[in-house]
Design a protein around this motif. Structure first.
Motif, PDB file in Angstrom:
ATOM      1  N   LEU A  19      17.855 -23.171   4.085  1.00 14.60           N
ATOM      2  CA  LEU A  19      17.202 -23.362   5.369  1.00 14.60           C
ATOM      3  C   LEU A  19      17.057 -22.172   6.380  1.00 14.60           C
ATOM      4  CD1 LEU A  19      15.978 -25.336   7.280  1.00 14.60           C
ATOM      5  CD2 LEU A  19      18.097 -26.190   8.140  1.00 14.60           C
ATOM      6  N   HIS A  20      15.961 -21.806   6.681  1.00 16.35           N
ATOM      7  CA  HIS A  20      15.923 -20.728   7.610  1.00 16.35           C
ATOM      8  C   HIS A  20      14.334 -20.762   8.368  1.00 16.35           C
ATOM      9  CE1 HIS A  20      14.230 -19.478   3.711  1.00 16.35           C
ATOM     10  NE2 HIS A  20      13.400 -19.049   4.258  1.00 16.35           N
ATOM     11  N   PRO A  21      14.155 -20.220   9.201  1.00 23.42           N
ATOM     12  CA  PRO A  21      12.829 -20.151  10.057  1.00 23.42           C
ATOM     13  C   PRO A  21      11.961 -19.495   8.821  1.00 23.42           C
ATOM     14  CG  PRO A  21      14.591 -19.369  11.511  1.00 23.42           C
ATOM     15  CD  PRO A  21      15.102 -19.359  10.256  1.00 23.42           C
ATOM     16  N   LEU A  22      10.694 -20.112   8.751  1.00 21.62           N
ATOM     17  CA  LEU A  22       9.708 -19.729   7.927  1.00 21.62           C
ATOM     18  C   LEU A  22       9.087 -17.984   8.708  1.00 21.62           C
ATOM     19  CD1 LEU A  22       7.740 -20.372   5.429  1.00 21.62           C
ATOM     20  CD2 LEU A  22       6.074 -20.779   7.044  1.00 21.62           C
ATOM     21  N   PRO A  23       9.144 -17.199   7.419  1.00 23.12           N
ATOM     22  CA  PRO A  23       9.013 -15.932   7.975  1.00 23.12           C
ATOM     23  C   PRO A  23       7.255 -15.755   8.184  1.00 23.12           C
ATOM     24  CG  PRO A  23      10.117 -15.762   5.996  1.00 23.12           C
ATOM     25  CD  PRO A  23       9.776 -17.077   6.104  1.00 23.12           C
ATOM     26  N   GLU A  24       6.894 -14.845   8.896  1.00 22.02           N
ATOM     27  CA  GLU A  24       5.546 -14.519   9.150  1.00 22.02           C
ATOM     28  C   GLU A  24       5.313 -13.753   7.863  1.00 22.02           C
ATOM     29  OE1 GLU A  24       3.889 -11.214  11.651  1.00 22.02           O
ATOM     30  OE2 GLU A  24       3.066 -12.876  12.522  1.00 22.02           O
ATOM     31  N   SER A  53      15.445 -31.923  -0.122  1.00 20.62           N
ATOM     32  CA  SER A  53      14.401 -31.105  -0.292  1.00 20.62           C
ATOM     33  C   SER A  53      14.113 -30.018   0.901  1.00 20.62           C
ATOM     34  CB  SER A  53      13.092 -32.005  -0.586  1.00 20.62           C
ATOM     35  OG  SER A  53      12.087 -31.076  -1.171  1.00 20.62           O
ATOM     36  N   TYR A  54      13.165 -29.330   0.523  1.00 27.11           N
ATOM     37  CA  TYR A  54      12.598 -28.445   1.536  1.00 27.11           C
ATOM     38  C   TYR A  54      11.198 -28.575   1.698  1.00 27.11           C
ATOM     39  CZ  TYR A  54      17.197 -26.035   1.502  1.00 27.11           C
ATOM     40  OH  TYR A  54      18.229 -25.672   1.438  1.00 27.11           O
ATOM     41  N   VAL A  55      10.578 -28.444   2.854  1.00 25.74           N
ATOM     42  CA  VAL A  55       9.052 -28.629   2.891  1.00 25.74           C
ATOM     43  C   VAL A  55       8.540 -27.638   3.765  1.00 25.74           C
ATOM     44  CG1 VAL A  55       9.221 -30.182   4.853  1.00 25.74           C
ATOM     45  CG2 VAL A  55       7.222 -30.152   3.281  1.00 25.74           C
ATOM     46  N   VAL A  56       7.531 -26.700   3.377  1.00 23.75           N
ATOM     47  CA  VAL A  56       6.637 -25.954   4.184  1.00 23.75           C
ATOM     48  C   VAL A  56       5.462 -26.634   4.480  1.00 23.75           C
ATOM     49  CG1 VAL A  56       5.653 -23.744   4.096  1.00 23.75           C
ATOM     50  CG2 VAL A  56       7.912 -23.838   2.924  1.00 23.75           C
ATOM     51  N   VAL A  57       5.010 -26.420   5.758  1.00 23.64           N
ATOM     52  CA  VAL A  57       3.523 -26.983   5.932  1.00 23.64           C
ATOM     53  C   VAL A  57       2.894 -25.972   6.824  1.00 23.64           C
ATOM     54  CG1 VAL A  57       4.576 -29.226   6.552  1.00 23.64           C
ATOM     55  CG2 VAL A  57       4.595 -27.747   8.532  1.00 23.64           C
ATOM     56  N   GLY A 109       2.723 -22.788  10.704  1.00 25.29           N
ATOM     57  CA  GLY A 109       3.451 -22.454   9.530  1.00 25.29           C
ATOM     58  C   GLY A 109       4.925 -22.757   9.968  1.00 25.29           C
ATOM     59  N   ALA A 110       5.501 -23.635   9.173  1.00 23.05           N
ATOM     60  CA  ALA A 110       7.029 -23.923   9.557  1.00 23.05           C
ATOM     61  C   ALA A 110       7.821 -24.497   8.314  1.00 23.05           C
ATOM     62  CB  ALA A 110       7.207 -25.047  10.631  1.00 23.05           C
ATOM     63  N   LEU A 111       8.812 -24.306   8.297  1.00 24.66           N
ATOM     64  CA  LEU A 111       9.991 -24.741   7.212  1.00 24.66           C
ATOM     65  C   LEU A 111      10.901 -25.718   7.606  1.00 24.66           C
ATOM     66  CD1 LEU A 111      11.410 -24.469   4.075  1.00 24.66           C
ATOM     67  CD2 LEU A 111      12.353 -22.569   5.033  1.00 24.66           C
TER      68      LEU A 111
END
Length: 406
Positions: free
Chosen positions: A75-80, A172-176, A291-293
């Motif tokens: 779990l971490h902030p989604l990178p650019e 789970s993890y989810v990227v949107v 964009g986010a995780l």
């Protein structure tokens, strides 16, 4: 009616809500989330012949403020992801609410009641209403999600396995990402040119053979194969959305994975390139604006979230007080809602900045203005984000399974 059902059949309708939680509201939001499954039962019971699936994810920054437990490993902030031509942004998000149902009215009712319970303790910063479009196609005219894993493969791809993070196994993890399409430019292409961009034939949805497939096609760029020849999948639940009056048309990408570094490697390939300096051709017609995780805990964890210890700052705050009463529909009143809407290069090494290198760095750099194209791994006190699949290379025709499309 279940929440946290990551693996579910394709839905005819969906809502995607991204919320932010202001400082001081951590406890109040936790109390509402602990009742998310009971609220789902209340909404679904009124139409027992159909299913409502509610899935809730938590962002890294909100986790740190509301739960006094170690962060889940990945779990971490989604990178650019900033490439030479296109950029995948990282945008704010503390809580994700993913709603799936056969009819939009059930999604709408749940979202309305949940946000009324949250009140001023959370702000909806992005809201998308998705719909199934004809024979599972997106607005670009191609079938979406053909190569999703199924059965045991779906669970292995979408859920955290014990050998990766035993404490949070089954989560789970989810990227949107919200993609907007340039429909005029896309429709100016011939069918053959569109097929070259996607990597599939448009009419029958068959993947173009590797020998004929463009190396910068979407299918080629998003196929992740390790050095042992094993393909790593994610579980997509994308849906199209659109508004005629504003001429806004797009695809809401949502990808579940037990290891989100697989999804991030896909984004690295698409935007920064494989090899670097190239990009996924679909990006010339489709632009991400969010964009986010998020981490998707198990149902038991979510139901008991309000009983977990709070970090010291949140524990010192006053209690949330009374949660606003949820307005009920008058007897015989109409329920609000809407009607049913019936081959890449032979060798490449993963970018070490994705966290595939064991050296941890600062997780907040994903939102920086750095133009190097490097995404950033977690802070030094976090578990390094090791994808654990070795160096990645492009798939060979004999080694790979059907290729996922987003």
């Amino acid at each position: 009616m279940p929440t946290q059902q990551v693996i579910a059949p394709p839905a005819r309708a969906a809502m995607f809500l991204t919320l932010t939680v202001p400082p001081g509201s951590e406890r109040a939001v936790r109390a509402v989330l602990a009742g998310a499954s009971d609220l789902a039962k209340s909404v679904a019971f009124r139409n027992p012949r159909t299913d409502l699936v509610v899935t809730i994810g938590l962002g890294a920054e909100y986790w740190d403020r509301c739960i006094d437990l170690p962060r889940p490993r990945d779990l971490h902030p989604l990178p650019e992801f900033r490439g030479p031509v296109h950029t995948a942004p990282s945008t704010p998000g503390d809580v994700l609410v993913h709603l799936r149902a056969p009819h939009m009215d059930m999604c709408f009712e749940y979202a309305w009641l949940l946000t009324q319970q949250l009140g001023a303790h959370a702000t909806v910063v992005d809201e998308v209403h998705g719909f199934s479009y004809y024979d599972e196609r997106d607005l670009l005219g191609f079938v979406d999600g053909t190569a999703n894993p199924i059965g045991d493969d779906a669970a292995a791809s979408a859920l955290v396995q014990p050998d990766r993070d035993a404490q949070y196994a089954g989560s789970s993890y989810v990227v949107v990402q919200k993609y907007l399409h340039d429909m005029e430019a896309w429709q100016s292409l011939s069918v053959e040119a569109q097929e070259r961009v996607i990597g599939r034939y448009k009419l029958n949805d068959v993947e173009i053979p590797d020998a004929l497939k463009a190396t910068d096609s979407h299918v080629a760029m998003t196929t992740i194969v390790d050095e042992q020849g094993v393909e790593h999948d994610i579980l997509r639940d994308n849906l199209p959305f659109g508004e005629i009056g504003s001429a806004e048309f797009g695809t809401y990408f949502i990808g579940y994975a037990g290891n989100p570094l697989v999804t991030e490697q896909m984004l690295h390939n698409m935007f920064i390139g494989r090899p670097e300096g190239t990009h996924d051709r679909i990006l010339d017609f489709s632009t991400p604006v969010t964009g986010a995780l998020f981490f998707v805990p198990t149902l038991g964890f979510l139901d008991g979230i309000d009983d977990l210890a709070l970090p010291a700052p949140a524990a010192a705050e006053p209690g949330p007080g009374e949660i606003p009463a949820v307005p009920q529909h008058a007897e015989g009143a109409e329920v609000l809602g809407a009607p049913d809407r019936t081959g890449a290069d032979d060798a490449t090494t993963p970018d070490v900045a994705l966290g595939l290198d064991p050296t941890p760095t600062d997780p907040t750099a994903g939102t920086s203005d750095d133009t190097s194209g490097a995404a950033t791994a977690p802070a030094a006190d976090d578990t390094p984000h090791d994808l654990g699949i070795g160096s990645l290379r492009s798939p060979s025709r004999s080694a790979r399974k059907d290729t996922p499309t987003s």
